[in-house]
Motif scaffolding. Structure first.
Motif, short mmCIF file in Angstrom:
data_model
loop_
_atom_site.label_atom_id
_atom_site.label_comp_id
_atom_site.label_asym_id
_atom_site.label_seq_id
_atom_site.Cartn_x
_atom_site.Cartn_y
_atom_site.Cartn_z
N ARG A 98 0.91 -1.29 -0.10
CA ARG A 98 -0.08 0.08 0.04
C ARG A 98 0.83 1.24 0.04
O ARG A 98 0.61 2.26 -0.71
N LEU A 99 1.89 1.23 0.77
CA LEU A 99 3.19 2.54 0.72
C LEU A 99 3.52 2.50 -0.85
O LEU A 99 3.61 3.78 -1.19
N ARG A 100 3.72 1.50 -1.27
CA ARG A 100 4.28 1.65 -2.61
C ARG A 100 3.22 2.31 -3.60
O ARG A 100 3.60 3.25 -4.57
N LEU A 101 2.03 1.74 -3.58
CA LEU A 101 0.99 2.43 -4.15
C LEU A 101 0.75 3.90 -4.30
O LEU A 101 0.43 4.25 -5.04
N ALA A 102 0.73 4.09 -2.84
CA ALA A 102 0.55 5.52 -2.54
C ALA A 102 1.62 6.52 -3.32
O ALA A 102 1.26 7.49 -3.56
N ARG A 134 2.40 0.47 -9.40
CA ARG A 134 1.34 -0.16 -9.77
C ARG A 134 1.51 -1.85 -9.69
O ARG A 134 2.82 -2.22 -10.16
N VAL A 135 0.78 -2.62 -9.27
CA VAL A 135 1.00 -4.16 -8.96
C VAL A 135 1.02 -4.86 -10.43
O VAL A 135 -0.08 -4.49 -11.32
N ILE A 136 1.94 -5.55 -10.67
CA ILE A 136 1.80 -6.30 -12.16
C ILE A 136 1.91 -7.78 -12.10
O ILE A 136 1.83 -8.40 -13.22
#
Ligand code: OOG
Length: 260
Positions: free
Chosen positions: A47-51, A55-57
């Protein structure tokens, strides 16, 4: 007993990664950390990275081979999440700076063309995987000693996932004897690891089956269009500046990365 603070543990690991400053395993201060807690910490970290716009691949499986379980002294498969900035282009450069103690592993990867959920058969996995690729994963542990961590530690740390590279040749998995592909990883022209693809879960496609089972424990599915790294076939190889690493997988060509 205080509740485990998943977001706080995720922030500690995220900082360690961003600053390339290793930390002691979480279970030193949180001896009761369960595997369930660990996946919750992993999810908070993603979640921290998405913020920050990542993007999840896809997803990675780890500890799917006996060689890896032995190298890490851990005994069951785990998964981690792949985001877009983790992908190094085939033939690209991996800069050691900003990483802690990166290692590389020979793998194969799949791309799914439909959602998979829960307990599935090998045939259903095969049906849903549009392509298979040669792949290498660059692991990095955010813990002080790559060797001494427990399963919850590694899972909380996104299962040591760091970077990965996919080969440019993609083939329909049905065209290959997936469990009998010769795999050979060279560093600067010398073979450092070799194995048959059966070293990965007995058959790399079974890594996809197992991943779906693990995801189902938290009610999640494997989305259509996911990249799935099936897990290493051999022990990992420590990277040094100047290394030219090349993996050749029978029927899937070669993929390389240069280390600076
Ligand atoms: C855990 C992750 C292992 C694999 O492919 O077996 C892994 C580790 O070795 O740090 O990704």
């Amino acid at each position: 007993m205080p509740m485990t603070n998943h977001p706080e543990l995720a922030r500690v690991l995220d900082r360690a990664r961003l600053e390339a400053q290793p930390i002691p395993p979480l279970t030193r201060s949180q001896p009761d950390l369960t595997l369930k807690d660990a996946y919750a910490v992993q999810a908070e970290g993603i979640r921290l990275r998405l913020a920050r716009g990542e993007r999840v691949i896809g997803l990675k499986m780890g500890l799917t081979s006996e060689a890896k379980r032995k190298q890490m002294n851990l005994d069951s498969p785990v998964y981690g999440v792949l985001t877009e900035p983790m992908q190094v282009p085939a033939g690209g450069v991996f800069r050691l700076q900003g990483f802690i103690h990166p290692k590389i592993e020979p793998e194969v990867a799949f791309r799914t063309s439909r959602e998979l959920r829960g307990r599935i058969s090998r045939e259903e996995a095969l049906e849903a995987c549009a392509s298979v690729f040669a792949a290498m994963e660059i692991l990095d542990s955010r813990y002080l000693d790559f060797k001494y961590f427990s399963l919850p530690d590694v899972v909380a740390d996104n299962s040591s996932s760091s970077m990965f590279v996919l080969g440019t040749l993609e083939r329909p998995p049905r065209e290959l004897a997936l469990a009998q592909l010769g795999m050979s990883m060279e560093v600067n022209g010398a073979t450092v690891q070799s194995a048959l693809s059966s070293a990965i879960s007995g058959d790399p496609l079974l890594s996809v089956v197992q991943l779906c089972e693990l995801l189902a424990e938290t009610g999640e599915a494997l989305p259509a269009g996911s990249i799935v790294l099936a897990g290493a076939a051999t022990a990992a190889h420590m990277l040094q500046p100047g290394d030219e690493v090349r993996l050749t997988v029978e029927g899937l060509g070669s993929v390389s990365v240069s280390v600076t």
